[in-house]
Scaffold this motif. Structure first.
Motif, PDB file in Angstrom:
ATOM      1  N   ILE A  20       7.034   1.978   2.551  1.00 16.24           N
ATOM      2  CA  ILE A  20       6.317   2.459   3.735  1.00 16.24           C
ATOM      3  C   ILE A  20       5.548   1.313   4.375  1.00 16.24           C
ATOM      4  O   ILE A  20       5.605   1.112   5.599  1.00 16.24           O
ATOM      5  CB  ILE A  20       5.370   3.624   3.360  1.00 16.24           C
ATOM      6  N   PHE A  21       4.835   0.535   3.551  1.00 21.34           N
ATOM      7  CA  PHE A  21       4.065  -0.597   4.081  1.00 21.34           C
ATOM      8  C   PHE A  21       4.991  -1.595   4.768  1.00 21.34           C
ATOM      9  O   PHE A  21       4.660  -2.139   5.822  1.00 21.34           O
ATOM     10  CB  PHE A  21       3.280  -1.294   2.970  1.00 21.34           C
ATOM     11  N   SER A  22       6.141  -1.854   4.177  1.00 16.00           N
ATOM     12  CA  SER A  22       7.100  -2.797   4.746  1.00 16.00           C
ATOM     13  C   SER A  22       7.659  -2.288   6.076  1.00 16.00           C
ATOM     14  O   SER A  22       7.813  -3.042   7.029  1.00 16.00           O
ATOM     15  CB  SER A  22       8.237  -3.025   3.750  1.00 16.00           C
ATOM     16  N   HIS A  23       7.957  -0.990   6.128  1.00 11.49           N
ATOM     17  CA  HIS A  23       8.503  -0.400   7.358  1.00 11.49           C
ATOM     18  C   HIS A  23       7.484  -0.455   8.502  1.00 11.49           C
ATOM     19  O   HIS A  23       7.870  -0.575   9.658  1.00 11.49           O
ATOM     20  CB  HIS A  23       8.950   1.042   7.107  1.00 11.49           C
ATOM     21  N   HIS A  24       6.216  -0.333   8.170  1.00 11.32           N
ATOM     22  CA  HIS A  24       5.150  -0.369   9.180  1.00 11.32           C
ATOM     23  C   HIS A  24       4.330  -1.650   8.994  1.00 11.32           C
ATOM     24  O   HIS A  24       3.110  -1.602   8.824  1.00 11.32           O
ATOM     25  CB  HIS A  24       4.254   0.864   9.044  1.00 11.32           C
ATOM     26  N   SER A  25       4.988  -2.776   9.035  1.00  9.80           N
ATOM     27  CA  SER A  25       4.337  -4.065   8.749  1.00  9.80           C
ATOM     28  C   SER A  25       3.269  -4.438   9.774  1.00  9.80           C
ATOM     29  O   SER A  25       2.445  -5.318   9.513  1.00  9.80           O
ATOM     30  CB  SER A  25       5.377  -5.175   8.642  1.00  9.80           C
ATOM     31  N   ASP A  26       3.258  -3.764  10.917  1.00  8.38           N
ATOM     32  CA  ASP A  26       2.231  -4.023  11.923  1.00  8.38           C
ATOM     33  C   ASP A  26       0.897  -3.361  11.572  1.00  8.38           C
ATOM     34  O   ASP A  26      -0.118  -3.645  12.201  1.00  8.38           O
ATOM     35  CB  ASP A  26       2.695  -3.538  13.299  1.00  8.38           C
ATOM     36  N   ILE A  27       0.883  -2.494  10.546  1.00 11.91           N
ATOM     37  CA  ILE A  27      -0.336  -1.797  10.130  1.00 11.91           C
ATOM     38  C   ILE A  27      -0.842  -2.440   8.849  1.00 11.91           C
ATOM     39  O   ILE A  27      -0.105  -2.546   7.869  1.00 11.91           O
ATOM     40  CB  ILE A  27      -0.078  -0.287   9.932  1.00 11.91           C
ATOM     41  N   ASP A  28      -2.118  -2.867   8.847  1.00 12.65           N
ATOM     42  CA  ASP A  28      -2.644  -3.589   7.681  1.00 12.65           C
ATOM     43  C   ASP A  28      -3.662  -2.795   6.869  1.00 12.65           C
ATOM     44  O   ASP A  28      -4.241  -3.310   5.925  1.00 12.65           O
ATOM     45  CB  ASP A  28      -3.249  -4.928   8.102  1.00 12.65           C
ATOM     46  N   THR A  29      -3.877  -1.529   7.221  1.00 14.95           N
ATOM     47  CA  THR A  29      -4.881  -0.714   6.535  1.00 14.95           C
ATOM     48  C   THR A  29      -4.256   0.593   6.070  1.00 14.95           C
ATOM     49  O   THR A  29      -3.535   1.248   6.821  1.00 14.95           O
ATOM     50  CB  THR A  29      -6.076  -0.423   7.457  1.00 14.95           C
ATOM     51  N   CYS A  30      -4.566   0.962   4.819  1.00 14.49           N
ATOM     52  CA  CYS A  30      -4.062   2.212   4.258  1.00 14.49           C
ATOM     53  C   CYS A  30      -5.202   2.953   3.570  1.00 14.49           C
ATOM     54  O   CYS A  30      -5.995   2.350   2.848  1.00 14.49           O
ATOM     55  CB  CYS A  30      -2.951   1.940   3.257  1.00 14.49           C
TER      56      CYS A  30
END
Length: 192
Positions: A20-30
């Motif tokens: 999921i993090f890789s697919h949304h690499s433009d997002i840096d916060t979870c």
């Protein structure tokens, strides 16, 4: 404007989270609403906010109060507030903490709603969906700007599934007796 990934109930599936993090690499916060059941050091995201779930055995805080982009956010797993029975306690605590958004998990059922100027979000489970409106693994992406916007995604395909959650197709109810009715398009069969 800030985008945030919101996940919960990954239950030892850091591989799914990293996809999921890789697919949304433009997002840096979870924000993870608990039941990670794994080592957070293996997660490939810059900023991770994490609370303990009932299966994390108090490895992390029970709750977080975050301030992101001017929005006050209350994060908890929900098991200590009996969320599987009622959302009453979570609503009381959200009002007590004077937040604009409450994020919780535990039920594995994705939902997003607003009541009394507070938004409530359960992203569902990325690994083990349960009954509810959709039976697929889900996560959410929040956009914080002048308002809070939320979209849900399939944790396997990363496709937006808002239509399944917010506009479910009504199920056609069949009468018990419909089984016995002859179909108009089927000719009667001879018994031999």
């Amino acid at each position: 404007m800030k985008k945030i990934l919101v996940v919960s109930d990954s239950h030892k599936h850091n591989d799914i989270l990293n996809k999921i993090f890789s697919h949304h690499s433009d997002i840096d916060t979870c924000i993870h609403a608990g039941d990670l059941q794994d080592n957070e050091n293996g997660l490939e995201i810059k900023h991770l906010h994490l609370v303990s779930g009932n299966n994390d055995f108090d490895l992390y805080p029970q709750k977080l109060i975050l301030d992101i982009e001017g929005f006050k956010i209350y994060v908890t797993h929900g098991h200590n507030q009996d969320i599987e029975v009622s959302d009453r306690k979570i609503k009381e605590l959200s009002k007590e903490h004077n937040v604009q958004l409450c994020i919780f998990g535990h039920t594995h059922n994705p939902k997003y709603y607003q009541e009394d100027d507070i938004y409530y979000l359960n992203p569902g489970s990325v690994s083990f969906p349960r009954s509810g409106k959709v039976f697929i693994p889900t996560y959410a992406i929040l956009t914080l700007d002048d308002k809070i916007e939320c979209h849900f995604y399939n944790a396997k395909t990363h496709e937006c599934v808002d239509d399944l959650l917010f506009n479910p197709q009504p199920k056609q109810k069949k009468s018990f007796f419909s089984f016995f009715k002859k179909r108009k398009d089927t000719p009667p069969q001879k018994l031999t």
